[in-house]
Design a protein around this motif. Structure first.
Motif, PDB file in Angstrom:
ATOM      1  N   LEU A 226       0.826  -1.205   0.000  1.00  0.00           N
ATOM      2  CA  LEU A 226       0.000   0.000   0.000  1.00  0.00           C
ATOM      3  C   LEU A 226       0.859   1.252   0.000  1.00  0.00           C
ATOM      4  CD1 LEU A 226      -2.843  -0.986   2.493  1.00  0.00           C
ATOM      5  CD2 LEU A 226      -2.989  -0.795   0.005  1.00  0.00           C
ATOM      6  N   GLU A 227       1.916   1.248   0.783  1.00  0.00           N
ATOM      7  CA  GLU A 227       2.790   2.419   0.845  1.00  0.00           C
ATOM      8  C   GLU A 227       3.440   2.677  -0.512  1.00  0.00           C
ATOM      9  OE1 GLU A 227       4.447   5.783   2.282  1.00  0.00           O
ATOM     10  OE2 GLU A 227       2.899   4.533   3.208  1.00  0.00           O
ATOM     11  N   GLU A 228       3.871   1.615  -1.171  1.00  0.00           N
ATOM     12  CA  GLU A 228       4.488   1.793  -2.482  1.00  0.00           C
ATOM     13  C   GLU A 228       3.495   2.379  -3.479  1.00  0.00           C
ATOM     14  OE1 GLU A 228       5.430   1.212  -6.528  1.00  0.00           O
ATOM     15  OE2 GLU A 228       3.854   0.019  -5.539  1.00  0.00           O
ATOM     16  N   LEU A 229       2.250   1.891  -3.453  1.00  0.00           N
ATOM     17  CA  LEU A 229       1.229   2.393  -4.361  1.00  0.00           C
ATOM     18  C   LEU A 229       0.922   3.860  -4.095  1.00  0.00           C
ATOM     19  CD1 LEU A 229      -0.911   1.860  -6.560  1.00  0.00           C
ATOM     20  CD2 LEU A 229      -2.467   1.158  -4.720  1.00  0.00           C
ATOM     21  N   LEU A 230       0.731   4.196  -2.820  1.00  0.00           N
ATOM     22  CA  LEU A 230       0.385   5.569  -2.471  1.00  0.00           C
ATOM     23  C   LEU A 230       1.534   6.532  -2.757  1.00  0.00           C
ATOM     24  CD1 LEU A 230      -1.432   4.844   0.910  1.00  0.00           C
ATOM     25  CD2 LEU A 230      -2.510   5.490  -1.254  1.00  0.00           C
ATOM     26  N   ASP A 231       2.720   6.087  -2.437  1.00  0.00           N
ATOM     27  CA  ASP A 231       3.866   6.974  -2.601  1.00  0.00           C
ATOM     28  C   ASP A 231       4.209   7.205  -4.071  1.00  0.00           C
ATOM     29  OD1 ASP A 231       5.756   8.483  -0.949  1.00  0.00           O
ATOM     30  OD2 ASP A 231       7.290   7.272  -1.947  1.00  0.00           O
ATOM     31  N   ASN A 235       3.912  12.624  -7.401  1.00  0.00           N
ATOM     32  CA  ASN A 235       4.059  13.554  -8.523  1.00  0.00           C
ATOM     33  C   ASN A 235       2.846  13.508  -9.458  1.00  0.00           C
ATOM     34  OD1 ASN A 235       6.680  14.367  -7.682  1.00  0.00           O
ATOM     35  ND2 ASN A 235       7.534  12.508  -8.619  1.00  0.00           N
ATOM     36  N   LEU A 236       1.701  13.176  -8.891  1.00  0.00           N
ATOM     37  CA  LEU A 236       0.459  13.105  -9.667  1.00  0.00           C
ATOM     38  C   LEU A 236       0.166  14.445 -10.338  1.00  0.00           C
ATOM     39  CD1 LEU A 236      -1.813  10.949 -10.081  1.00  0.00           C
ATOM     40  CD2 LEU A 236      -3.080  12.132  -8.278  1.00  0.00           C
ATOM     41  N   THR A 237      -0.235  14.386 -11.597  1.00  0.00           N
ATOM     42  CA  THR A 237      -0.587  15.593 -12.343  1.00  0.00           C
ATOM     43  C   THR A 237      -1.912  15.361 -13.063  1.00  0.00           C
ATOM     44  OG1 THR A 237       0.483  14.914 -14.411  1.00  0.00           O
ATOM     45  CG2 THR A 237       1.863  16.045 -12.754  1.00  0.00           C
ATOM     46  N   VAL A 244      -2.944   6.528 -13.941  1.00  0.00           N
ATOM     47  CA  VAL A 244      -2.513   6.017 -12.642  1.00  0.00           C
ATOM     48  C   VAL A 244      -3.619   5.235 -11.947  1.00  0.00           C
ATOM     49  CG1 VAL A 244      -1.983   6.792 -10.289  1.00  0.00           C
ATOM     50  CG2 VAL A 244      -0.661   7.663 -12.206  1.00  0.00           C
ATOM     51  N   PHE A 245      -4.874   5.622 -12.155  1.00  0.00           N
ATOM     52  CA  PHE A 245      -5.977   4.988 -11.427  1.00  0.00           C
ATOM     53  C   PHE A 245      -6.039   3.492 -11.669  1.00  0.00           C
ATOM     54  CE2 PHE A 245     -10.408   3.674 -10.856  1.00  0.00           C
ATOM     55  CZ  PHE A 245     -10.614   4.098  -9.549  1.00  0.00           C
ATOM     56  N   ARG A 246      -5.657   3.048 -12.840  1.00  0.00           N
ATOM     57  CA  ARG A 246      -5.728   1.615 -13.152  1.00  0.00           C
ATOM     58  C   ARG A 246      -4.959   0.786 -12.141  1.00  0.00           C
ATOM     59  NH1 ARG A 246      -4.758  -1.378 -19.022  1.00  0.00           N
ATOM     60  NH2 ARG A 246      -4.675  -3.511 -18.197  1.00  0.00           N
ATOM     61  N   ASP A 264     -10.631   5.236  -1.678  1.00  0.00           N
ATOM     62  CA  ASP A 264      -9.928   5.722  -0.479  1.00  0.00           C
ATOM     63  C   ASP A 264      -8.434   5.820  -0.761  1.00  0.00           C
ATOM     64  OD1 ASP A 264     -12.373   5.672   0.833  1.00  0.00           O
ATOM     65  OD2 ASP A 264     -12.014   3.708   1.740  1.00  0.00           O
ATOM     66  N   TRP A 265      -7.878   4.773  -1.371  1.00  0.00           N
ATOM     67  CA  TRP A 265      -6.465   4.795  -1.723  1.00  0.00           C
ATOM     68  C   TRP A 265      -6.156   5.944  -2.690  1.00  0.00           C
ATOM     69  CZ3 TRP A 265      -6.541  -1.037  -3.399  1.00  0.00           C
ATOM     70  CH2 TRP A 265      -6.554  -1.850  -2.252  1.00  0.00           C
ATOM     71  N   TYR A 266      -7.016   6.108  -3.666  1.00  0.00           N
ATOM     72  CA  TYR A 266      -6.792   7.108  -4.716  1.00  0.00           C
ATOM     73  C   TYR A 266      -6.821   8.531  -4.146  1.00  0.00           C
ATOM     74  CZ  TYR A 266      -7.296   9.066  -9.472  1.00  0.00           C
ATOM     75  OH  TYR A 266      -7.118   9.736 -10.656  1.00  0.00           O
TER      76      TYR A 266
END
Length: 301
Positions: A226-231, A235-237, A244-246, A264-266
């Motif tokens: 989860l941390e890897e996914l969130l982190d 740099n989300l744009t 990225v959502f996929r 929630d994650w997104y």
């Protein structure tokens, strides 16, 4: 015929969780149709080549498409679902697929049938979503895979399951649900929409189910995953939000998590970007997919 829900017995926690998954699954396997009695291969190839106009692009990632065989207007470009009181009319595509249309008319009454469509999914995934949010009353949605592989899966809430070829499934559309496939061969699923969510759909000429309902076992996500996914979204744009959502939906299919948790994650990932516009966009996407939207509303990525 109603197929009895069961699971292939295995010792230990996996077997117990499979039984629990079946008991909690709101979607129902209603029957199995003798699909092998119909010569459909050439017709499925016609669907493979048929053009899709992108009506549902806001909800789909990878190669997903919708192909209309019959609706209220008889126009195959009319693919945006809506209830209607018109007579069911085959489209030009539907007239090219007599075997598939015979499968429908041989086994189902047309009295309440409003839409006949085929959904194609190849190396793609759908955002978790709730259907019929735009309408005052939901209808009844049946799905019957005509071509599928083991990599083609559905989800409902925190359960992931597989629809076999010829199985008739009543999809529980008013809880968050999704579909995904990593296969390079397109899964083609016949989708039948009937008016009235309460009245059972009569099915004629079905055959006995010989396989148990297949619930897919998934381990819990680890904190590191989860941390890897969130982190990864710091740099989300605006340009990368959609692609990225996929990854968030793919984790839901691989790890035991509720479909709504994807959002929630997104949203948390958007917060880590530090950009208020990204947070607002992520929250708006959650609303659009599973909470509230109006008829003909589109989502602008």
């Amino acid at each position: 015929m109603t197929a009895r829900s069961n699971a292939q017995q295995r010792p230990g926690a996996s077997y117990n969780h499979a039984l629990k998954g079946i008991s909690l699954l709101k979607s129902q396997r209603l029957a199995v149709l003798p699909v092998d009695s119909y010569d459909l291969e050439s017709e499925l190839s016609v669907v493979d080549r048929h053009e899709y106009k992108g009506e549902y692009d806001a909800l789909t990632f990878g190669a997903w498409s919708c192909h209309v065989l019959a609706n209220g207007s008889g126009t195959e470009s009319d693919i945006a679902f809506r209830p209607h009181g018109d007579h069911l009319t085959p489209t030009e595509l539907g007239r090219k697929l007599p075997g598939i249309m015979s499968l429908v008319t041989d086994h189902f009454s047309l009295d309440r049938l409003q839409w006949v469509r085929i959904f194609s999914l190849r190396d793609g995934i759908m955002a978790p979503h709730v259907d019929f949010l735009e309408f005052t009353e939901p209808g009844t949605r049946l799905q019957i895979p005509l071509r599928t592989t083991e990599e083609s899966l559905h989800s409902e809430n925190d359960i992931v399951y597989h629809l076999r070829r010829g199985e008739v499934w009543k999809i529980h559309t008013t809880d968050p649900h999704s579909a995904g496939s990593s296969a390079r061969t397109a899964r083609l699923t016949l989708c039948l929409d009937f008016s009235d969510a309460e009245e059972p759909v009569a099915i004629q000429g079905d055959i006995p189910a010989t396989e148990p309902i297949r619930i897919i076992e998934r381990p819990e996500p680890t904190e590191a995953e989860l941390e890897e996914l969130l982190d990864s979204c710091r740099n989300l744009t605006a340009a990368t939000m959609r692609s990225v959502f996929r990854r968030f939906v793919e984790l839901h299919f691989k790890r035991r998590a509720h479909a709504a948790t994807v959002f929630d994650w997104y949203v948390e990932a958007a917060r880590r970007s530090g950009d208020d516009d990204m947070i607002t966009k992520a929250q708006a996407y959650r609303t659009y997919c599973i909470e509230k939207r109006s008829q003909a509303e589109t989502f602008d990525w």
